[in-house]
Scaffold this motif. Structure first.
Motif, PDB file in Angstrom:
ATOM      1  N   GLU A   5       1.048  -1.133   0.043  1.00  0.00           N
ATOM      2  CA  GLU A   5       0.008  -0.202  -0.071  1.00  0.00           C
ATOM      3  C   GLU A   5       1.010   1.223   0.009  1.00  0.00           C
ATOM      4  O   GLU A   5       1.934   1.364   0.764  1.00  0.00           O
ATOM      5  N   CYS A   6       0.294   2.379  -0.764  1.00  0.00           N
ATOM      6  CA  CYS A   6       1.129   3.743  -0.686  1.00  0.00           C
ATOM      7  C   CYS A   6       0.753   4.420   0.526  1.00  0.00           C
ATOM      8  O   CYS A   6      -0.114   4.268   0.833  1.00  0.00           O
ATOM      9  N   LYS A  12      -3.509   0.713  -3.370  1.00  0.00           N
ATOM     10  CA  LYS A  12      -2.848  -0.549  -3.426  1.00  0.00           C
ATOM     11  C   LYS A  12      -2.546  -0.819  -4.837  1.00  0.00           C
ATOM     12  O   LYS A  12      -2.095  -1.940  -5.314  1.00  0.00           O
ATOM     13  N   ASP A  13      -2.731   0.264  -5.837  1.00  0.00           N
ATOM     14  CA  ASP A  13      -2.359   0.171  -7.154  1.00  0.00           C
ATOM     15  C   ASP A  13      -0.762   0.512  -7.460  1.00  0.00           C
ATOM     16  O   ASP A  13      -0.680   1.702  -7.631  1.00  0.00           O
ATOM     17  N   GLU A  45      -1.370   5.579  -8.514  1.00  0.00           N
ATOM     18  CA  GLU A  45      -2.545   6.773  -7.928  1.00  0.00           C
ATOM     19  C   GLU A  45      -2.127   8.010  -7.829  1.00  0.00           C
ATOM     20  O   GLU A  45      -2.521   8.959  -8.445  1.00  0.00           O
ATOM     21  N   CYS A  46      -1.033   8.066  -6.958  1.00  0.00           N
ATOM     22  CA  CYS A  46      -0.497   9.491  -7.010  1.00  0.00           C
ATOM     23  C   CYS A  46       0.899   9.897  -7.419  1.00  0.00           C
ATOM     24  O   CYS A  46       1.544  10.911  -7.315  1.00  0.00           O
TER      25      CYS A  46
END
Length: 61
Positions: A5-6, A12-13, A45-46
């Motif tokens: 996880e980030c 979680k991508d 994601e980020c």
């Protein structure tokens, strides 16, 4: 090390990216041809780089 996880956004991508050529890490006082590519775990994601490591640790021993 297992990262699932980030730590910044919770996504979680995640994916793995590699940095080569001019982005290689080189041991201090060693020649350019002896460097190592860098592997990153990146949040899709980020865009944060969550973890980085050299792939040829033997170059630093």
């Amino acid at each position: 090390m297992k990262i699932e996880e980030c730590q910044y956004c919770g996504s979680k991508d995640l994916t793995i990216g590699h940095q080569y050529a001019q982005g290689c890490i080189y041991p201090e006082l060693w020649g350019i041809r002896l460097g190592s590519p860098v592997e990153h775990i990146i949040c899709k994601e980020c865009g944060s780089i969550i973890y980085s490591r050299v792939t040829k640790i033997d170059k630093f021993k």
